[in-house]
Design a protein around this motif. Structure first.
Motif, PDB file in Angstrom:
ATOM      1  N   ALA A  23      -1.580  -2.335  -4.992  1.00 12.01           N
ATOM      2  CA  ALA A  23      -1.937  -3.569  -5.699  1.00 12.01           C
ATOM      3  C   ALA A  23      -3.161  -4.186  -5.036  1.00 12.01           C
ATOM      4  N   ASP A  24      -4.197  -4.475  -5.834  1.00 13.45           N
ATOM      5  CA  ASP A  24      -5.380  -5.208  -5.365  1.00 13.45           C
ATOM      6  C   ASP A  24      -6.006  -4.591  -4.116  1.00 13.45           C
ATOM      7  N   GLY A  25      -6.173  -3.277  -4.126  1.00 14.43           N
ATOM      8  CA  GLY A  25      -6.846  -2.609  -3.023  1.00 14.43           C
ATOM      9  C   GLY A  25      -6.017  -2.416  -1.778  1.00 14.43           C
ATOM     10  N   VAL A  26      -4.715  -2.636  -1.875  1.00 12.40           N
ATOM     11  CA  VAL A  26      -3.823  -2.490  -0.722  1.00 12.40           C
ATOM     12  C   VAL A  26      -2.643  -1.602  -1.126  1.00 12.40           C
ATOM     13  N   ILE A  27      -2.243  -0.721  -0.218  1.00 13.11           N
ATOM     14  CA  ILE A  27      -1.057   0.088  -0.423  1.00 13.11           C
ATOM     15  C   ILE A  27       0.039  -0.396   0.519  1.00 13.11           C
ATOM     16  N   TYR A  28       1.222  -0.615  -0.048  1.00 13.64           N
ATOM     17  CA  TYR A  28       2.359  -1.110   0.731  1.00 13.64           C
ATOM     18  C   TYR A  28       3.402   0.001   0.799  1.00 13.64           C
ATOM     19  N   VAL A  29       3.869   0.288   2.006  1.00 10.06           N
ATOM     20  CA  VAL A  29       4.861   1.338   2.171  1.00 10.06           C
ATOM     21  C   VAL A  29       5.855   0.942   3.256  1.00 10.06           C
ATOM     22  N   ALA A  30       7.121   1.121   2.947  1.00 13.40           N
ATOM     23  CA  ALA A  30       8.182   0.790   3.891  1.00 13.40           C
ATOM     24  C   ALA A  30       8.665   2.044   4.595  1.00 13.40           C
ATOM     25  N   THR A  31       9.093   1.893   5.843  1.00 11.97           N
ATOM     26  CA  THR A  31       9.572   3.020   6.629  1.00 11.97           C
ATOM     27  C   THR A  31      10.910   2.676   7.260  1.00 11.97           C
ATOM     28  N   TRP A  32      11.688   3.720   7.544  1.00 10.00           N
ATOM     29  CA  TRP A  32      12.863   3.514   8.377  1.00 10.00           C
ATOM     30  C   TRP A  32      12.703   4.352   9.629  1.00 10.00           C
ATOM     31  N   ASP A  33      13.472   4.054  10.620  1.00 11.18           N
ATOM     32  CA  ASP A  33      13.338   4.507  12.012  1.00 11.18           C
ATOM     33  C   ASP A  33      12.396   3.587  12.787  1.00 11.18           C
ATOM     34  N   ASP A  34      11.177   3.333  12.246  1.00 11.92           N
ATOM     35  CA  ASP A  34      10.319   2.377  12.956  1.00 11.92           C
ATOM     36  C   ASP A  34      10.460   0.971  12.374  1.00 11.92           C
ATOM     37  N   ASP A  35      11.220   0.837  11.271  1.00 11.31           N
ATOM     38  CA  ASP A  35      11.633  -0.469  10.737  1.00 11.31           C
ATOM     39  C   ASP A  35      10.465  -1.401  10.467  1.00 11.31           C
ATOM     40  N   SER A  60      -9.000   2.259   0.735  1.00 10.96           N
ATOM     41  CA  SER A  60     -10.260   2.976   0.903  1.00 10.96           C
ATOM     42  C   SER A  60     -10.232   3.971   2.055  1.00 10.96           C
ATOM     43  N   ASP A  61      -9.582   3.593   3.174  1.00 10.18           N
ATOM     44  CA  ASP A  61      -9.622   4.467   4.345  1.00 10.18           C
ATOM     45  C   ASP A  61      -8.301   4.557   5.112  1.00 10.18           C
ATOM     46  N   GLY A  62      -7.259   3.865   4.640  1.00 10.90           N
ATOM     47  CA  GLY A  62      -5.953   3.946   5.286  1.00 10.90           C
ATOM     48  C   GLY A  62      -5.790   3.109   6.528  1.00 10.90           C
ATOM     49  N   THR A  63      -6.783   2.298   6.861  1.00 13.72           N
ATOM     50  CA  THR A  63      -6.625   1.421   8.028  1.00 13.72           C
ATOM     51  C   THR A  63      -5.556   0.372   7.751  1.00 13.72           C
ATOM     52  N   GLU A  64      -4.845   0.011   8.812  1.00 15.42           N
ATOM     53  CA  GLU A  64      -3.734  -0.918   8.659  1.00 15.42           C
ATOM     54  C   GLU A  64      -4.223  -2.359   8.659  1.00 15.42           C
ATOM     55  N   ARG A  65      -3.827  -3.102   7.627  1.00 14.59           N
ATOM     56  CA  ARG A  65      -4.152  -4.532   7.545  1.00 14.59           C
ATOM     57  C   ARG A  65      -3.128  -5.351   8.340  1.00 14.59           C
ATOM     58  N   TRP A  66      -1.866  -5.030   8.136  1.00 13.28           N
ATOM     59  CA  TRP A  66      -0.802  -5.691   8.874  1.00 13.28           C
ATOM     60  C   TRP A  66       0.478  -4.879   8.751  1.00 13.28           C
ATOM     61  N   ARG A  67       1.444  -5.210   9.576  1.00 13.88           N
ATOM     62  CA  ARG A  67       2.785  -4.644   9.470  1.00 13.88           C
ATOM     63  C   ARG A  67       3.788  -5.746   9.721  1.00 13.88           C
ATOM     64  N   PHE A  68       4.962  -5.618   9.116  1.00 14.66           N
ATOM     65  CA  PHE A  68       6.019  -6.608   9.284  1.00 14.66           C
ATOM     66  C   PHE A  68       7.306  -5.873   9.622  1.00 14.66           C
ATOM     67  N   GLN A  69       7.963  -6.336  10.703  1.00 10.45           N
ATOM     68  CA  GLN A  69       9.187  -5.663  11.135  1.00 10.45           C
ATOM     69  C   GLN A  69      10.353  -6.035  10.231  1.00 10.45           C
ATOM     70  N   ILE A  70      11.072  -4.998   9.819  1.00 11.75           N
ATOM     71  CA  ILE A  70      12.191  -5.186   8.905  1.00 11.75           C
ATOM     72  C   ILE A  70      13.183  -4.066   9.178  1.00 11.75           C
ATOM     73  N   ASP A  71      14.452  -4.342   9.066  1.00 17.83           N
ATOM     74  CA  ASP A  71      15.473  -3.376   9.448  1.00 17.83           C
ATOM     75  C   ASP A  71      15.667  -2.320   8.363  1.00 17.83           C
ATOM     76  N   ALA A  72      15.201  -1.088   8.650  1.00 14.80           N
ATOM     77  CA  ALA A  72      15.450   0.065   7.777  1.00 14.80           C
ATOM     78  C   ALA A  72      15.129  -0.242   6.325  1.00 14.80           C
ATOM     79  N   ALA A  73      13.869  -0.435   6.042  1.00 11.11           N
ATOM     80  CA  ALA A  73      13.435  -0.726   4.674  1.00 11.11           C
ATOM     81  C   ALA A  73      13.365   0.570   3.881  1.00 11.11           C
ATOM     82  N   TRP A  74      14.419   0.865   3.144  1.00 10.95           N
ATOM     83  CA  TRP A  74      14.477   2.095   2.366  1.00 10.95           C
ATOM     84  C   TRP A  74      13.904   1.904   0.965  1.00 10.95           C
ATOM     85  N   SER A  75      13.932   0.683   0.448  1.00 10.79           N
ATOM     86  CA  SER A  75      13.511   0.466  -0.931  1.00 10.79           C
ATOM     87  C   SER A  75      11.998   0.334  -1.025  1.00 10.79           C
ATOM     88  N   ALA A  76      11.467   0.654  -2.198  1.00 13.13           N
ATOM     89  CA  ALA A  76      10.050   0.451  -2.450  1.00 13.13           C
ATOM     90  C   ALA A  76       9.778  -1.036  -2.592  1.00 13.13           C
TER      91      ALA A  76
END
Length: 264
Positions: free
Chosen positions: A205-217, A225-241
């Motif tokens: 959305a709007d030039g940003v890709i959002y993806v959730a991970t589990w294990d690193d929570d 454009s290049d896959g650089t990280e804008r930010w990350r937010f800690q969340i417990d086992a985010a399995w859902s899109a």
């Protein structure tokens, strides 16, 4: 279990071997349809027809107004991933390692593509191409006849659905990578390595890709454009899109919470 909402009705596939149609305002059941197995994926609603696959080795087309069956198609394996509907064709991946293209009018098989490995096949359709994740590969298939246009090999299995935007395919896999691939020829544009497993589907959305991970929570926000990280937010086992609405990112967590995050 998955759901879809349209015209004040919510369509839900359930582990109770049923597809339910519920009134969106008060939850009263309008109809239900008995399937031969659990419905783990989200039903698709197109032009008054509900399409759904289930673990009992069938794909169904139901009348959205009353749940009557229009047709069913037998697969040789269960269907756990969500299907796609485009240009009068239903595309579905099965645990028999096949991608099926079915005519929406009567469920006849148009073509079938066999993958090398993988029982959980995820897919997306864009610009006359079906993008498929399965086993250790991402495939691009021609929608007209299922011929393979290209394939990309990953280190570990792929279980998330591809996201397609601006001639780029974004997909994650069990090795913790998020890949950006050229939609035309499958060449890798960039990859981003997380510290966990990417099993949920990326959202763009709007030039940003959002993806959730589990294990690193975490949920990660990456520049498309290049896959650089804008930010990350800690969340417990985010399995859902994640879902993005008006600049707010919504994501569910195993800690029994739904988070709303601001991109601003």
């Amino acid at each position: 279990m998955g759901f879809n909402r349209a015209d004040d009705t919510v369509y839900i596939g359930s582990y109770d071997n049923q597809i339910h149609a519920l009134n969106a305002s008060d939850g009263t059941e309008q109809w239900n349809f008995q399937t031969d197995g659990p419905v783990k994926s989200s039903p698709a609603l197109v032009d008054g027809t509900v399409y759904a696959g289930e673990e009992g080795h069938h794909v169904y087309a139901l009348n959205a107004s009353d749940g009557t069956e229009r047709w069913r198609f037998p697969t040789k394996g269960g269907v756990s991933s969500s299907l796609a509907v485009a240009d009068n064709t239903v595309y579905v991946g099965s645990r028999d390692k096949s991608v099926y293209a079915l005519d929406t009018s009567d469920g006849t098989e148009c073509w079938r593509f066999q993958v090398d490995r993988g029982r959980h096949l995820t897919l997306a359709v864009a610009d006359s191409t079906v993008f498929v994740g399965g086993g250790h590969r991402v495939y691009a298939l021609d929608t007209s006849d299922g011929t393979k246009q290209w394939e990309f090999q990953t280190d570990l299995g792929v279980s998330s659905s591809p996201a397609v935007a601006d001639d780029t395919v974004y997909i994650g896999n069990f090795d913790g990578c998020v890949y950006a691939l050229d939609a035309g020829d499958g060449t890798k544009q960039w990859e981003f390595q997380t510290d966990g497993v990417v099993s949920s589907s990326p959202v763009v959305a709007d030039g940003v890709i959002y993806v959730a991970t589990w294990d690193d929570d975490h949920i990660h926000a990456l520049n498309v454009s290049d896959g650089t990280e804008r930010w990350r937010f800690q969340i417990d086992a985010a399995w859902s899109a994640a879902a993005v609405v008006n600049g707010t990112v919504y994501v569910g967590s195993r800690d029994s919470h739904v988070y709303a995050l601001s991109e601003r």
